[in-house]
Scaffold this motif. Structure first.
Motif, PDB file in Angstrom:
ATOM      1  N   LYS A   8       0.689  -1.189   0.028  1.00  0.00           N
ATOM      2  CA  LYS A   8      -0.055  -0.449   0.351  1.00  0.00           C
ATOM      3  C   LYS A   8       0.540   1.359  -0.115  1.00  0.00           C
ATOM      4  O   LYS A   8       1.978   1.605   0.923  1.00  0.00           O
ATOM      5  CB  LYS A   8      -1.322  -0.031   1.536  1.00  0.00           C
ATOM      6  N   LYS A   9       0.766   1.427  -0.551  1.00  0.00           N
ATOM      7  CA  LYS A   9       0.909   3.784  -0.601  1.00  0.00           C
ATOM      8  C   LYS A   9       1.061   4.259   0.803  1.00  0.00           C
ATOM      9  O   LYS A   9      -0.106   4.511   0.983  1.00  0.00           O
ATOM     10  CB  LYS A   9       0.549   4.238  -2.069  1.00  0.00           C
ATOM     11  N   ASP A  10       2.415   4.579   1.172  1.00  0.00           N
ATOM     12  CA  ASP A  10       2.604   5.623   2.058  1.00  0.00           C
ATOM     13  C   ASP A  10       3.104   7.028   1.811  1.00  0.00           C
ATOM     14  O   ASP A  10       2.744   7.326   0.907  1.00  0.00           O
ATOM     15  CB  ASP A  10       3.713   4.872   2.486  1.00  0.00           C
ATOM     16  N   LEU A  11       3.514   7.855   2.973  1.00  0.00           N
ATOM     17  CA  LEU A  11       3.710   8.876   2.003  1.00  0.00           C
ATOM     18  C   LEU A  11       5.153   9.577   3.630  1.00  0.00           C
ATOM     19  O   LEU A  11       4.960   9.146   4.456  1.00  0.00           O
ATOM     20  CB  LEU A  11       2.968  10.072   2.647  1.00  0.00           C
ATOM     21  N   TYR A  19      12.012  18.687  10.096  1.00  0.00           N
ATOM     22  CA  TYR A  19      11.526  17.175  10.383  1.00  0.00           C
ATOM     23  C   TYR A  19      11.205  16.484   8.684  1.00  0.00           C
ATOM     24  O   TYR A  19      10.303  17.578   8.349  1.00  0.00           O
ATOM     25  CB  TYR A  19      10.857  16.903  11.631  1.00  0.00           C
ATOM     26  N   VAL A  20      11.334  15.225   9.217  1.00  0.00           N
ATOM     27  CA  VAL A  20      10.522  14.245   7.771  1.00  0.00           C
ATOM     28  C   VAL A  20      10.170  13.791   8.806  1.00  0.00           C
ATOM     29  O   VAL A  20       9.898  12.804  10.123  1.00  0.00           O
ATOM     30  CB  VAL A  20      11.764  13.498   7.094  1.00  0.00           C
ATOM     31  N   ARG A  21       8.462  13.582   8.558  1.00  0.00           N
ATOM     32  CA  ARG A  21       7.361  13.035   8.637  1.00  0.00           C
ATOM     33  C   ARG A  21       6.877  11.295   7.736  1.00  0.00           C
ATOM     34  O   ARG A  21       7.214  11.768   7.184  1.00  0.00           O
ATOM     35  CB  ARG A  21       5.848  13.292   8.565  1.00  0.00           C
ATOM     36  N   VAL A  22       6.277  10.815   8.369  1.00  0.00           N
ATOM     37  CA  VAL A  22       6.235   9.388   7.484  1.00  0.00           C
ATOM     38  C   VAL A  22       4.950   8.382   8.072  1.00  0.00           C
ATOM     39  O   VAL A  22       4.247   8.852   9.442  1.00  0.00           O
ATOM     40  CB  VAL A  22       6.858   8.330   7.884  1.00  0.00           C
ATOM     41  N   TYR A  23       3.933   8.627   6.783  1.00  0.00           N
ATOM     42  CA  TYR A  23       2.780   8.567   7.099  1.00  0.00           C
ATOM     43  C   TYR A  23       2.647   6.970   6.661  1.00  0.00           C
ATOM     44  O   TYR A  23       2.165   6.767   5.756  1.00  0.00           O
ATOM     45  CB  TYR A  23       1.806   9.683   6.351  1.00  0.00           C
ATOM     46  N   ILE A  24       2.167   5.975   8.069  1.00  0.00           N
ATOM     47  CA  ILE A  24       1.619   5.393   6.992  1.00  0.00           C
ATOM     48  C   ILE A  24       0.413   4.626   6.387  1.00  0.00           C
ATOM     49  O   ILE A  24      -0.355   5.477   7.314  1.00  0.00           O
ATOM     50  CB  ILE A  24       2.366   3.846   8.088  1.00  0.00           C
ATOM     51  N   ALA A  26      -3.428   3.316   6.389  1.00  0.00           N
ATOM     52  CA  ALA A  26      -4.129   2.453   7.378  1.00  0.00           C
ATOM     53  C   ALA A  26      -5.574   2.068   6.521  1.00  0.00           C
ATOM     54  O   ALA A  26      -6.439   1.405   7.493  1.00  0.00           O
ATOM     55  CB  ALA A  26      -4.912   3.251   8.450  1.00  0.00           C
ATOM     56  N   GLY A  27      -5.594   2.466   5.343  1.00  0.00           N
ATOM     57  CA  GLY A  27      -6.499   1.839   4.591  1.00  0.00           C
ATOM     58  C   GLY A  27      -5.810   1.222   3.691  1.00  0.00           C
ATOM     59  O   GLY A  27      -4.801   0.610   3.759  1.00  0.00           O
ATOM     60  N   PRO A  28      -6.274   0.453   2.463  1.00  0.00           N
ATOM     61  CA  PRO A  28      -6.454   0.095   0.894  1.00  0.00           C
ATOM     62  C   PRO A  28      -5.744   0.956   0.187  1.00  0.00           C
ATOM     63  O   PRO A  28      -5.485   2.114   0.488  1.00  0.00           O
ATOM     64  CB  PRO A  28      -7.386  -0.743   0.352  1.00  0.00           C
ATOM     65  N   PRO A  32      -6.521   5.757   0.345  1.00  0.00           N
ATOM     66  CA  PRO A  32      -5.546   5.464   1.249  1.00  0.00           C
ATOM     67  C   PRO A  32      -6.018   6.490   2.123  1.00  0.00           C
ATOM     68  O   PRO A  32      -6.454   7.294   2.073  1.00  0.00           O
ATOM     69  CB  PRO A  32      -3.552   6.674   0.588  1.00  0.00           C
ATOM     70  N   LEU A  33      -5.937   6.050   3.643  1.00  0.00           N
ATOM     71  CA  LEU A  33      -6.297   6.845   4.572  1.00  0.00           C
ATOM     72  C   LEU A  33      -4.703   6.359   5.835  1.00  0.00           C
ATOM     73  O   LEU A  33      -3.956   5.674   6.430  1.00  0.00           O
ATOM     74  CB  LEU A  33      -7.250   5.391   6.067  1.00  0.00           C
ATOM     75  N   PHE A  34      -4.608   8.217   6.663  1.00  0.00           N
ATOM     76  CA  PHE A  34      -3.923   8.337   7.324  1.00  0.00           C
ATOM     77  C   PHE A  34      -4.369   8.815   8.325  1.00  0.00           C
ATOM     78  O   PHE A  34      -4.861  10.262   8.345  1.00  0.00           O
ATOM     79  CB  PHE A  34      -2.694   9.423   6.202  1.00  0.00           C
ATOM     80  N   ASN A  35      -4.011   7.881   9.304  1.00  0.00           N
ATOM     81  CA  ASN A  35      -4.596   9.204  11.142  1.00  0.00           C
ATOM     82  C   ASN A  35      -3.129   9.066  11.421  1.00  0.00           C
ATOM     83  O   ASN A  35      -4.296  10.056  12.378  1.00  0.00           O
ATOM     84  CB  ASN A  35      -4.745   7.560  11.819  1.00  0.00           C
TER      85      ASN A  35
END
Length: 286
Positions: A8-11, A19-24, A26-28, A32-35
């Motif tokens: 699944k694609k992340d960000l 800083y650098v944020r990592v968004y995993i 959580a959806g399909p 994509p869903l980022f919580n």
């Protein structure tokens, strides 16, 4: 980008604060869903490049794991080599990318895009900088161990490309014509598309005068070739078929040469021109 290899694609997003944020995701993958997010770490500390981080993910050393090249406000490029796995990246240290024996640095707000720009099979660097220029750093090392020695600026319409303040570029084939285009976002909120022009035909002409032949040819680079260096040979009985046939006439980067050696009135000379891919090597046709 699939950061954790779960299909699944992340960000990964850079922050103004450095800083650098990592968004995993959580959806399909299709929605994509980022919580929440975590910050990228180097060792036990949050990675901080100073201000205005711009990360680009690439396997820098060809070890099968995703690494990061991250631009920053001061114009440097930070290299983070993955010491974990491809599915669970981990970074112990951050170093600065080098150019010509020192730290690679643009005028400010470095925005990197790692791509094989010249098509030689080795990763190069395109780096946007504050004033709107995009620098091309050609890799003169290997694909697994990039080395950079100087740069040129991308051109558009015969002049240095100006994409507006703080350009962030991505190399794409926008119209599927097999040529590299560049799409650029900038500080003003504009998105600019620079489409590659079709290469012009390569031409080679010989104009004969008494005991002199003027040779003229077009710029190989304008025809889509990677180098401007040419090698010309001639024979009086047939066209050379190998780079050792006939007599060497000229080797260099000029676009015009006056051939006078062994030029005899009413004797035909057959000329063949080769273009180098590296400035030194001339390969026989298959």
């Amino acid at each position: 980008m699939d950061w954790n290899n779960d299909g699944k694609k992340d960000l990964l997003l850079g922050e103004y604060a450095g800083y650098v944020r990592v968004y995993i995701n959580a959806g399909p993958d299709s929605a994509p869903l980022f919580n929440t997010y975590t910050y990228l770490n180097v060792g036990t500390n949050i990675f901080d490049c100073g201000d205005r981080s711009v990360p680009d993910i690439v396997d820098w050393n060809n070890d099968g794991k995703k690494d990061i090249v991250c631009g920053e406000y001061d114009g440097y490029l930070n290299l983070l080599l993955n010491t974990g796995t491809d599915a669970s990246p981990s970074f112990d240290t951050s170093t600065l990318v080098q150019n010509s024996g020192g730290n690679l640095r643009v005028s400010g707000n470095a925005a990197p895009d790692v791509y094989d720009w010249d098509g030689d099979g080795k990763k190069d660097l395109l780096v946007g900088e504050t004033g709107g220029r995009i620098r091309f750093y050609q890799n003169v090392g290997t694909d697994a161990a990039p080395v950079f020695d100087g740069y040129t600026c991308l051109q558009a319409g015969g002049t240095t490309l100006d994409a507006g303040s703080y350009p962030l570029q991505e190399v794409v084939d926008w119209n599927n014509d097999g040529r590299l285009d560049v799409i650029v976002g900038n500080y003003d909120g504009r998105v600019c598309l620079y489409r590659a022009e079709p290469p012009v035909p390569f031409t080679f002409r010989a104009i004969a005068l008494t005991n002199t032949v003027f040779l003229r040819w077009s710029d190989p680079v304008a025809s889509g070739m990677s180098n401007q260096t040419v090698h010309i040979r001639c024979r009086t009985d047939d066209y050379p078929t190998h780079t050792t046939d006939g007599t060497a006439v000229y080797t260099g980067t000029d676009l015009l040469y006056e051939h006078t050696t062994n030029c005899t009135a009413y004797v035909t000379n057959f000329y063949t021109i080769w273009v180098s891919h590296d400035g030194a090597t001339f390969v026989d046709p298959p």
